[in-house]
Write a protein that holds these residues in place. Structure first.
Motif, PDB file in Angstrom:
ATOM      1  N   PHE B  21       0.791  -1.890  -0.353  1.00 17.56           N
ATOM      2  CA  PHE B  21      -0.384  -0.414   0.036  1.00 17.56           C
ATOM      3  C   PHE B  21       1.446   1.105  -0.319  1.00 17.56           C
ATOM      4  N   TRP B  22       1.993   1.246   0.991  1.00 18.48           N
ATOM      5  CA  TRP B  22       3.115   2.167   0.358  1.00 18.48           C
ATOM      6  C   TRP B  22       3.476   2.602  -0.690  1.00 18.48           C
ATOM      7  N   ARG B  23       3.711   1.572  -1.594  1.00 18.38           N
ATOM      8  CA  ARG B  23       4.706   1.855  -2.325  1.00 18.38           C
ATOM      9  C   ARG B  23       3.505   2.512  -2.684  1.00 18.38           C
ATOM     10  N   CYS B  24       2.245   1.443  -2.901  1.00 20.08           N
ATOM     11  CA  CYS B  24       1.650   2.896  -4.039  1.00 20.08           C
ATOM     12  C   CYS B  24       2.123   4.224  -3.734  1.00 20.08           C
ATOM     13  N   LEU B  25       1.503   4.012  -2.468  1.00 18.50           N
ATOM     14  CA  LEU B  25       1.155   5.499  -2.466  1.00 18.50           C
ATOM     15  C   LEU B  25       2.322   7.009  -3.051  1.00 18.50           C
TER      16      LEU B  25
END
Lengths: 219, 81
Positions: B21-25
């Motif tokens: 999720f953080w990589r996507c953000l």
């Protein structure tokens, strides 16, 4: 004016030098021993004044066996306070602690090091919960829990701050707590501490140095 | 009754979902609307308390990065968990 002095025979001069040299060496060694003793006494006073980890505790290990602080005297201990519902910090620190212990185990010349986990969440972390938790880390990691009063006392003795946060609708909560790994010497006294930034190798190096230079403190 | 703490396997699944999720953000310039699937997977894999905790942690890390890049030296935290 001074009269002439007849020189001493060589052997007498050598004997005089040897005696004087021996006396000087003896005096120097004595002085050094006195300084060392004074340094140890001063260090003992400082560590005692810290009063960290004083007092006894009566906890229970993850096999259900009662454990007092005195049970660990004579052993080197690496101690971490945490809780099993901890999102990331506790697994990271216990992983680090385990790696450090492994690094030291590789050196047969060093005494054994006991890894210890003490919960700051006695309400949820009963014996079964702690047993499930510690088996994911070092095989000799011993987990301790107990009554809320005993756990609070143990944490308090090591100046560990712990505060449970608000519960959500599932009754789940995070315990905010001091994150530090403590090194205890065989006399049970706190010798050093390691924060989040320390790597396993740094911890192992520090523990090794403490083990190699350890002197039992005078009473 | 008492909820069991996540096992090591469950922890790693949660951390993995969080990292995805953080990589996507980061890739989407913090546009959470473009990472909804990964957000849902993150919420499914982690206890609610951990989702809140990691959300706060990410906000803190972003804030810290911002301060560092702007040349201000924040005081050291005590690293409380």
């Amino acid at each position: 004016g001074g009269g002439g002095r007849s020189p001493l025979p060589l052997w007498q001069r050598l004997a005089a030098v040897a005696v004087l040299g021996g006396a000087a060496a003896g005096a120097w060694l004595h002085l050094r021993a006195r300084r060392e003793q004074e340094r140890r006494r001063r260090r003992a006073r400082e560590l005692r004044a810290l009063a960290l980890g004083q007092g006894d505790f009566e906890l229970v290990d993850h096999t259900g066996r009662p454990r007092r602080k005195a049970d660990f005297l004579g052993q080197w201990v690496l101690l971490y306070f945490g809780f099993t519902h901890c999102p990331d910090v506790c697994p990271d620190e216990l992983e680090k602690l385990s790696r450090a212990v492994e690094l030291l185990e590789a050196d047969a010349a060093l005494p054994p090091l006991q890894p210890l986990f003490v919960t700051v969440d006695p309400e949820r972390d009963d014996v079964a919960a702690v047993a499930r938790y510690v088996r994911d880390f070092h095989p000799r990691l011993l987990g301790l829990t107990g009554s809320p009063e005993q756990v609070r006392a143990a944490g308090g003795a090591y100046r560990v701050y712990a505060r449970a946060g608000p519960k959500d609708q599932d009754g789940d909560y995070i315990v905010d707590h001091t994150v530090v790994i403590y090194l205890l010497g065989p006399d049970g006294l706190f010798l050093d501490y390691y924060g989040r930034a320390k790597t396993p190798a740094q911890i192992a190096d520090s523990v090794r140095r403490h083990m190699q230079t350890y002197e039992p403190l005078p009473d | 009754g008492k909820m069991s703490a996540p096992s090591m396997q469950e922890r790693k699944a949660c951390w993995g979902a969080r990292d995805d999720f953080w990589r996507c953000l980061e890739a989407q310039g913090e546009d959470a609307a473009r990472c909804q699937e990964l957000r849902l997977a993150f919420e499914a894999r982690c206890p609610q308390q951990w989702v809140k905790y990691f959300d706060k942690r990410r906000d803190f890390l972003k804030y810290k990065k911002k301060l560092e890049s702007e040349g201000f030296h924040p005081p050291e935290t005590t690293g409380k968990a």
